[in-house]
Design a protein around this motif. Structure first.
Motif, mmCIF file in Angstrom:
data_model
loop_
_atom_site.group_PDB
_atom_site.id
_atom_site.type_symbol
_atom_site.label_atom_id
_atom_site.label_comp_id
_atom_site.label_asym_id
_atom_site.label_seq_id
_atom_site.Cartn_x
_atom_site.Cartn_y
_atom_site.Cartn_z
ATOM 1 N N ASN A 198 48.379 30.480 38.634
ATOM 2 C CA ASN A 198 47.156 31.287 38.623
ATOM 3 C C ASN A 198 45.915 30.393 38.634
ATOM 4 O O ASN A 198 44.998 30.553 37.823
ATOM 5 C CB ASN A 198 47.169 32.189 37.392
ATOM 6 C CG ASN A 198 46.373 33.460 37.593
ATOM 7 O OD1 ASN A 198 45.719 33.626 38.613
ATOM 8 N ND2 ASN A 198 46.427 34.349 36.622
ATOM 9 N N ARG A 201 42.152 31.509 38.426
ATOM 10 C CA ARG A 201 41.723 32.032 37.123
ATOM 11 C C ARG A 201 41.232 30.905 36.222
ATOM 12 O O ARG A 201 40.191 31.024 35.561
ATOM 13 C CB ARG A 201 42.885 32.775 36.478
ATOM 14 C CG ARG A 201 42.526 33.596 35.258
ATOM 15 C CD ARG A 201 43.759 34.302 34.713
ATOM 16 N NE ARG A 201 43.424 35.259 33.669
ATOM 17 C CZ ARG A 201 43.165 36.544 33.887
ATOM 18 N NH1 ARG A 201 43.175 37.011 35.128
ATOM 19 N NH2 ARG A 201 42.879 37.350 32.879
ATOM 20 N N ALA A 227 39.634 35.511 38.109
ATOM 21 C CA ALA A 227 40.751 36.449 38.008
ATOM 22 C C ALA A 227 40.813 37.359 39.239
ATOM 23 O O ALA A 227 41.897 37.653 39.754
ATOM 24 C CB ALA A 227 40.609 37.287 36.735
#
Length: 456
Positions: free
Chosen positions: A391, A394, A112
């Motif tokens: 993303n 992540r 993250a």
């Protein structure tokens, strides 16, 4: 007029940096001899790399792999060093398990964090330098301390677990962006082949040097020499140039972040099936890691030179196997390579457990290296191919959490089995786990319809 004529008869200067073929010497006046670049100029041009950014990135990736391979080749003697220092089975297992424990706790958070960074490369290269520097610190410990040397060395590697977690997540992000979907298998084949060559040469060099000095000075010297690999790795990995990452999308939906992530993952069943099956297979790989050197040294009384030959046999076979499996994957598909290699790699601990002399060990290691090469290549590509595209860092962190869970639990379980039953029983169970992972890979259809194959 005369001034213009004088100017036209002056030999033109060869423009620096223009590659051969772009300078037309037929246009030069009679008698003009092009200046050959000096060795220093050629070296500077080589260090700068190709003019094309993509080619320059690939070159930096390959040379970084050479540095990593050299340092990691010497690092293969770390667990043997601990055994010879009198470390317990638990201590050797802890060395393997500690990075995994940190990864379980922090890989998702690291992913993250990296997803919010505009550039991942600086985090990747600096973290790698810190990890490789720990081999040098390991070599210094016996100079500085007389007691509790194994415990201090394990403590150093405990500190290294955080940058190791950063490297594990950032590596997939960086390599995936450098290669792109169509070039992942080819690039990783080339990187791991050059890395394997450097690894094999480093293992051979270390095996020779260990014979020239008494213990522990011999191990201290080779760990100090490993600094060369760390510096090469950092010098070239920091030069990888990638576009800035886009800001990750804002989380949507209600509930805890974990519930939101699971909601996203339900949309990607291929990722979940692969993650579950590789977890079992990787547990079998990880369980054998501390048991193999323990079995070599304590059961078979293998010498340092014999251990060097075992490691060299595996890495040399890897050099050829990466190229062979890359070609076969292009011709027949990655799923077939995955199943063949997962099945073949399952028997290495089993064969070792049945061995009562050091003679066949190098042969078994070479066979394992042949199949392990295909597992490495296809696992990496399937992970990136099935990972949710938004993303990405992540979800790579989430995948790495499962990897680290297997890497933490399996080595400790293996050393517990060795203490309460025998090293042989631990190796047999490691083989059983690998076979169980192979069955899941087959039954769950992992590797079918890869997007990277369709793109290629």
């Amino acid at each position: 007029m005369s001034r213009r004529a004088t100017s036209s008869t002056r030999p033109p200067r060869h423009p620096d940096g223009i590659p051969p073929g772009h300078w037309d010497e037929n246009q030069a006046p009679d008698g003009y001899q092009p200046r050959n670049p000096s060795l220093l100029e050629r070296s500077r041009h080589w260090l700068r790399g190709p003019d094309d950014l993509a080619a320059r990135n690939r070159q930096n990736v390959l040379i970084d792999g050479i540095g990593v391979g050299f340092a990691a080749g010497i690092g293969t003697f770390l667990s043997v060093f601990l055994v010879r220092l009198g470390a317990s089975n638990f201590m050797v297992g802890l060395l393997t398990a500690m990075p995994a424990l940190t990864g379980i706790l922090l890989a998702f958070q690291v992913g993250a964090f990296l997803s919010r960074q505009r550039q991942v490369v600086p985090w990747f290269s600096r973290a790698r330098l810190f990890v490789l520097s720990c081999y040098v610190l390991t070599g210094l410990v016996p100079y500085l301390f007389d007691q509790h040397v194994p415990e201090i060395i394990v403590g150093i590697w405990a500190l290294a677990t955080l940058p190791q977690t950063v490297v594990s997540v950032a590596f997939s992000v960086v390599m995936g962006q450098v290669a792109g979907p169509r070039g992942r298998v080819a690039l990783m084949s080339q990187r791991w082949s050059t890395l394997g060559l450097a690894n094999a040469l480093a293992v051979l060099l270390a095996g020779q040097l260990l014979q020239h000095w008494d213990f522990p000075l011999n191990y201290q010297i080779i760990f100090l020499i490993s600094a060369i690999g760390g510096l090469v790795s950092y010098s070239f990995s920091i030069r990888i140039s990638l576009p800035d990452q886009e800001a990750p999308p804002a989380p949507s939906g209600r509930g805890s972040p974990w519930r939101q992530e699971l909601g996203v993952l339900r949309q990607y069943p291929d990722f979940l099936r692969f993650t579950a099956s590789q977890f079992i297979f990787r547990a079998g790989l990880s369980m054998a890691m501390p048991l193999l050197p323990l079995y070599w040294v304590r059961e078979l009384k293998a010498s340092d030179m014999t251990i060097s030959f075992i490691n060299t046999a595996q890495t040399v076979v890897l050099l050829v196997a990466y190229l062979l499996w890359t070609r076969l994957a292009k011709r027949t598909g990655e799923r077939r390579v995955l199943l063949i290699c997962a099945f073949g790699a399952s028997f290495y601990p089993f064969l070792t457990a049945l061995t009562h002399s050091t003679g066949p060990l190098a042969i078994y290691a070479g066979i394992n290296g042949f199949f392990q090469a295909g597992v490495d290549l296809v696992f990496f590509d399937i992970m990136l191919d099935t990972c949710p595209p938004q993303n990405q860092a992540r979800y790579i962190g989430l995948y790495q959490t499962t990897v680290f869970t297997a890497m933490f639990l399996a080595p400790l379980t293996g050393t517990w089995l060795a203490d309460h039953f025998s090293l042989g029983w631990g190796l047999l169970i490691a083989s059983a786990l690998r076979l169980g992972g192979f069955v899941l890979l087959y039954l769950l259809g992992v590797g079918r319809g890869l997007k990277s194959e369709a793109a290629g």
